[in-house]
Motif scaffolding. Structure first.
Motif, PDB file in Angstrom:
ATOM      1  N   UNK A   1       0.825  -1.212   0.000  1.00 47.97           N
ATOM      2  CA  UNK A   1       0.000   0.000   0.000  1.00 47.97           C
ATOM      3  C   UNK A   1       0.855   1.255   0.000  1.00 47.97           C
ATOM      4  N   UNK A   2       1.972   1.242   0.739  1.00 46.97           N
ATOM      5  CA  UNK A   2       2.842   2.424   0.767  1.00 46.97           C
ATOM      6  C   UNK A   2       3.504   2.650  -0.585  1.00 46.97           C
ATOM      7  N   UNK A   3       3.867   1.577  -1.270  1.00 47.09           N
ATOM      8  CA  UNK A   3       4.460   1.725  -2.613  1.00 47.09           C
ATOM      9  C   UNK A   3       3.413   2.252  -3.597  1.00 47.09           C
ATOM     10  N   UNK A   4       2.186   1.760  -3.487  1.00 49.49           N
ATOM     11  CA  UNK A   4       1.113   2.249  -4.355  1.00 49.49           C
ATOM     12  C   UNK A   4       0.812   3.714  -4.049  1.00 49.49           C
ATOM     13  N   UNK A   5       0.803   4.069  -2.776  1.00 48.18           N
ATOM     14  CA  UNK A   5       0.573   5.456  -2.390  1.00 48.18           C
ATOM     15  C   UNK A   5       1.642   6.383  -2.940  1.00 48.18           C
ATOM     16  N   UNK A   6       2.904   5.949  -2.871  1.00 46.00           N
ATOM     17  CA  UNK A   6       4.010   6.754  -3.409  1.00 46.00           C
ATOM     18  C   UNK A   6       3.865   6.935  -4.917  1.00 46.00           C
TER      19      UNK A   6
ATOM     20  N   UNK B   1       6.893  17.655   0.614  1.00 40.46           N
ATOM     21  CA  UNK B   1       6.029  17.956   1.751  1.00 40.46           C
ATOM     22  C   UNK B   1       4.602  17.793   1.257  1.00 40.46           C
ATOM     23  N   UNK B   2       3.860  16.880   1.869  1.00 41.13           N
ATOM     24  CA  UNK B   2       2.508  16.557   1.400  1.00 41.13           C
ATOM     25  C   UNK B   2       1.451  17.242   2.257  1.00 41.13           C
ATOM     26  N   UNK B   3       0.513  17.903   1.573  1.00 41.18           N
ATOM     27  CA  UNK B   3      -0.599  18.583   2.223  1.00 41.18           C
ATOM     28  C   UNK B   3      -1.887  17.977   1.683  1.00 41.18           C
ATOM     29  N   UNK B   4      -2.766  17.578   2.597  1.00 34.55           N
ATOM     30  CA  UNK B   4      -4.064  17.051   2.188  1.00 34.55           C
ATOM     31  C   UNK B   4      -4.877  18.193   1.599  1.00 34.55           C
ATOM     32  N   UNK B   5      -5.318  18.014   0.362  1.00 35.04           N
ATOM     33  CA  UNK B   5      -5.979  19.126  -0.321  1.00 35.04           C
ATOM     34  C   UNK B   5      -7.337  19.498   0.253  1.00 35.04           C
ATOM     35  N   UNK B   6      -8.111  18.535   0.732  1.00 33.69           N
ATOM     36  CA  UNK B   6      -9.460  18.854   1.214  1.00 33.69           C
ATOM     37  C   UNK B   6      -9.447  19.558   2.569  1.00 33.69           C
TER      38      UNK B   6
ATOM     39  N   UNK C   1      -3.298   7.309   0.807  1.00 38.94           N
ATOM     40  CA  UNK C   1      -3.180   6.740   2.148  1.00 38.94           C
ATOM     41  C   UNK C   1      -4.509   6.125   2.560  1.00 38.94           C
ATOM     42  N   UNK C   2      -4.436   5.087   3.370  1.00 37.63           N
ATOM     43  CA  UNK C   2      -5.620   4.391   3.865  1.00 37.63           C
ATOM     44  C   UNK C   2      -5.513   4.313   5.383  1.00 37.63           C
ATOM     45  N   UNK C   3      -6.614   4.429   6.086  1.00 36.72           N
ATOM     46  CA  UNK C   3      -6.591   4.388   7.549  1.00 36.72           C
ATOM     47  C   UNK C   3      -5.969   3.106   8.089  1.00 36.72           C
ATOM     48  N   UNK C   4      -6.160   1.978   7.396  1.00 34.91           N
ATOM     49  CA  UNK C   4      -5.592   0.697   7.857  1.00 34.91           C
ATOM     50  C   UNK C   4      -4.099   0.626   7.594  1.00 34.91           C
ATOM     51  N   UNK C   5      -3.633   1.334   6.576  1.00 33.82           N
ATOM     52  CA  UNK C   5      -2.216   1.357   6.210  1.00 33.82           C
ATOM     53  C   UNK C   5      -1.835   2.802   5.886  1.00 33.82           C
TER      54      UNK C   5
END
Length: 162
Positions: free
Chosen positions: A29-34, A98-103, A147-151
């Protein structure tokens, strides 16, 4: 039969535990997120032109393929300066985002890539590991896509002083 059962139990204990970053599922999941972050980097309107205000003090950071680590961020004359305290920090080429959640417009952490940095994007500062210093950029991301809450993309960090 008991040998196979004991091997399976050892494997379950090794993959499980309290930290979801240690599981194979969360590793994928982290590789997919990246990868999704890099896809969103292609949308120039999502690129930040200045550092988020929450990018100071102890912040979460991770090199793609490694776990979440502490980083210390502060403002400097050349922009934001970040010191990475984890393992796997790349030498050149590489860059941090640096990642910022857009919503919600909230800073989430710094993701570090071991690849050529984007060309022509505004640099917010730099991130330094034990042997190299890399450029730091910023990006608004659709958090649910990366990102997912479980991972979660960034696990918890120790925010205490060292």
């Amino acid at each position: 039969m008991f040998r196979n059962l004991s091997v399976m139990l050892v494997a379950l204990v090794a993959c499980g535990g309290g930290n979801p970053e240690n599981s194979a599922v969360c590793g994928f999941a982290s590789m997919a997120g990246a990868s999704m972050v890099l896809e969103q980097l292609r949308i120039s309107s999502k690129v930040l032109t200045e550092a988020p205000p929450e990018l100071s003090g102890v912040v979460p950071a991770r090199v793609v393929g490694y776990g979440t680590a502490r980083a210390i961020a502060a403002s400097g004359p050349e922009g934001t300066i970040v010191g990475y305290e984890g393992s796997g920090f790349p030498t050149v080429p590489g860059f941090g985002l640096a990642l910022v959640e857009d919503s919600a417009d909230t800073f989430k952490g710094i993701l570090i890539f071991e690849t050529d940095p984007p060309y022509g994007y505004p640099q917010l500062g730099s991130i330094t590991g034990t042997e190299s210093t890399l450029p730091l950029y910023g990006l608004r991301v659709t958090w649910g896509a990366v990102s997912d809450d479980r991972c979660p993309l960034f696990g918890p960090i120790d925010t205490g002083a060292r």
